[in-house]
Design an enzyme around this catalytic site. Sequence first.
Site, PDB file in Angstrom:
ATOM      1  N   HIS A 115      13.434  -3.157  -9.075  1.00 56.28           N
ATOM      2  CA  HIS A 115      13.615  -2.770  -7.542  1.00 56.28           C
ATOM      3  C   HIS A 115      12.514  -3.825  -6.690  1.00 56.28           C
ATOM      4  CE1 HIS A 115      16.436   0.154  -8.728  1.00 56.28           C
ATOM      5  NE2 HIS A 115      15.733   0.753  -9.586  1.00 56.28           N
ATOM      6  N   ARG A 396      -7.360   5.368  -1.473  1.00 52.23           N
ATOM      7  CA  ARG A 396      -7.713   5.062  -3.268  1.00 52.23           C
ATOM      8  C   ARG A 396      -7.178   4.132  -3.941  1.00 52.23           C
ATOM      9  NH1 ARG A 396      -7.766  10.793  -2.846  1.00 52.23           N
ATOM     10  NH2 ARG A 396      -5.837  11.023  -3.702  1.00 52.23           N
ATOM     11  N   ASN A 399      -6.716  -1.078  -2.346  1.00 47.32           N
ATOM     12  CA  ASN A 399      -7.548  -1.874  -3.150  1.00 47.32           C
ATOM     13  C   ASN A 399      -8.439  -1.225  -4.013  1.00 47.32           C
ATOM     14  OD1 ASN A 399      -9.394  -3.720  -3.453  1.00 47.32           O
ATOM     15  ND2 ASN A 399      -9.376  -4.632  -1.519  1.00 47.32           N
ATOM     16  N   TYR A 411     -20.592   6.195  -2.046  1.00 47.57           N
ATOM     17  CA  TYR A 411     -20.207   7.671  -2.026  1.00 47.57           C
ATOM     18  C   TYR A 411     -21.039   8.636  -2.918  1.00 47.57           C
ATOM     19  CZ  TYR A 411     -17.443  12.123  -2.243  1.00 47.57           C
ATOM     20  OH  TYR A 411     -17.113  13.496  -2.494  1.00 47.57           O
ATOM     21  N   HIS A 438     -15.316  -4.442   7.802  1.00 42.98           N
ATOM     22  CA  HIS A 438     -14.320  -5.174   8.320  1.00 42.98           C
ATOM     23  C   HIS A 438     -14.213  -5.801   9.669  1.00 42.98           C
ATOM     24  CE1 HIS A 438     -12.439  -2.826   5.129  1.00 42.98           C
ATOM     25  NE2 HIS A 438     -11.273  -3.682   5.329  1.00 42.98           N
TER      26      HIS A 438
END
Length: 528
Positions: A115, A396, A399, A411, A438
């Site tokens: 697919h 999650r 990447n 974290y 970013h």
Amino acid sequence: MVGEETSLRKRLSKSSDDPEESHDQGNPAKQSQETPSNGRVDIKELITKKKQLAAEAEELKPYFMKEVGTHFDDFVTNLIERSVSLDSGGSALTSFSVLGGEKNHRANELFEVDHIRTIYHMFIALLILFILSTLVVDYIDEGRLVLEFNLISYAFGQLPVVMWTWWAMFLSTLSVPYFLFQHWARGYSKSSHPVIHSVFHGLLFMVFQIGILGFGPLYVVLTYMLPPASRSIVIFEQIRLIMKAHSFVRENVPRVLNSAKQKSGTVPVPTVNQYLYFLFAPTLIYRDSYPRTPTVRWGYVAMQFAQVFGCLFYMNYAFERLCVPLFRNIKQEPFSARVLVLCVFNSILPGVLGLLLTFFAFLHCWLNAFAEMLRFGDRMFYKDWWNSTSYSNYYRTWNVVVHDWLYYYAYKDFLWFFTKRFRSAAMLAVFAVSAVVHEYILAVTLNFFYPVLFILFMFFGMAFNFIVNDSRKRPIWNVMMWTSLFAGQGVIVCFYCQEWYARQHCPLKNPTFLDYIQPRSWTCHYVF
């Protein structure tokens, strides 16, 4: 144990190995003697046989459970021993190393699924149509076939500057962090003031990270006025090497402290070859060793790099056919809500193509090519993010390489420093770090500050992370996630392309610092 096994096997095979019992089963006369002539079964005899069978089963039960327990204990012990041996070597226990290495990984490659391969073929067909459309339009307008790649040649200009800048960044990252860590590790237990010794080397490492790897490449990019794609190469490598150096130090410092606490005679300093391999490996988490495949498929490597270049040409055609005509003419009327709405919706298709091509070119082709060349076994660079029904799952799985770094070093370290009561604050800090990085990449690449991505990521992305959380399992939430992703990509492409063209067609003679952070697209109005 051997005697018990023999006894167990004899008991289990008694009925089948007894010749007399077998003979009796095949003798009708014998059976007729045991069965009453009226055809009725003797209830007392049946109950007696059932009790006898139950007694035999109870007798066999301890031997059976002991046998099963022994094999289970052996399996668990073997698994723990393998886990400890991997941990002592510094590598994480992965599904790849436990389930059979190369065969297990290669049997589950993404584009071996029928697919997914069909969707891949659809994108190739769309690329062919883009090429044919460009050739036909050029032939109609110019009367000849025009095969030019001016956009690619412009975007990747000044590559020699990019190459020597990369070499400078790489060699400095290879030498300085390793030398500082080695010098600190070997002098820590001998120093009379270990805290001052550690703080001094930590400050030197921070100066390297911020001064050399931070401002050095940025200075080159701005001084030489590199074009966008060349800038992005330098900036992405800058961030990658900063994250690599941090992981190397972060993973090895606790080992040295633990060794000093135990007063061990050996200092656990990795070799240069281990650090060098890590700098090229497609992971941001340092380990002394990683699961390895036995061979390199060079044909596979060539195919992955060919697909990366194919994606570049794909983006070139998509931008020329979908973006350039739109933004060349969009500023013939003043900035208004109508112009903005039309711009966003017309930018959705190129934005989605850019998202999918970036994912395929980098997270699949580029990382798998380097993993194959380095025989790097653990290739979980992404998961099935396209099936996500929540934004938390999407973050999650989109990447995994960057997510793991943020999880362990942003974290978890935040929770370790501020205790586990501040989980929401830790998540907010991770979002803030990711949003700032970013926006930094886009600001340096495009040479202007326009915090559209920061606002989308920091506010809408964080809100969706809490609202559309893992409790959302219905398919409608997957539709909502894709809808919001499409809309977000349209907003990003629209705003940044508008600002880019506004700065190209409405330049300022003596721009000040405020001119770099003030949107030009809101006031620029040019007519062709």
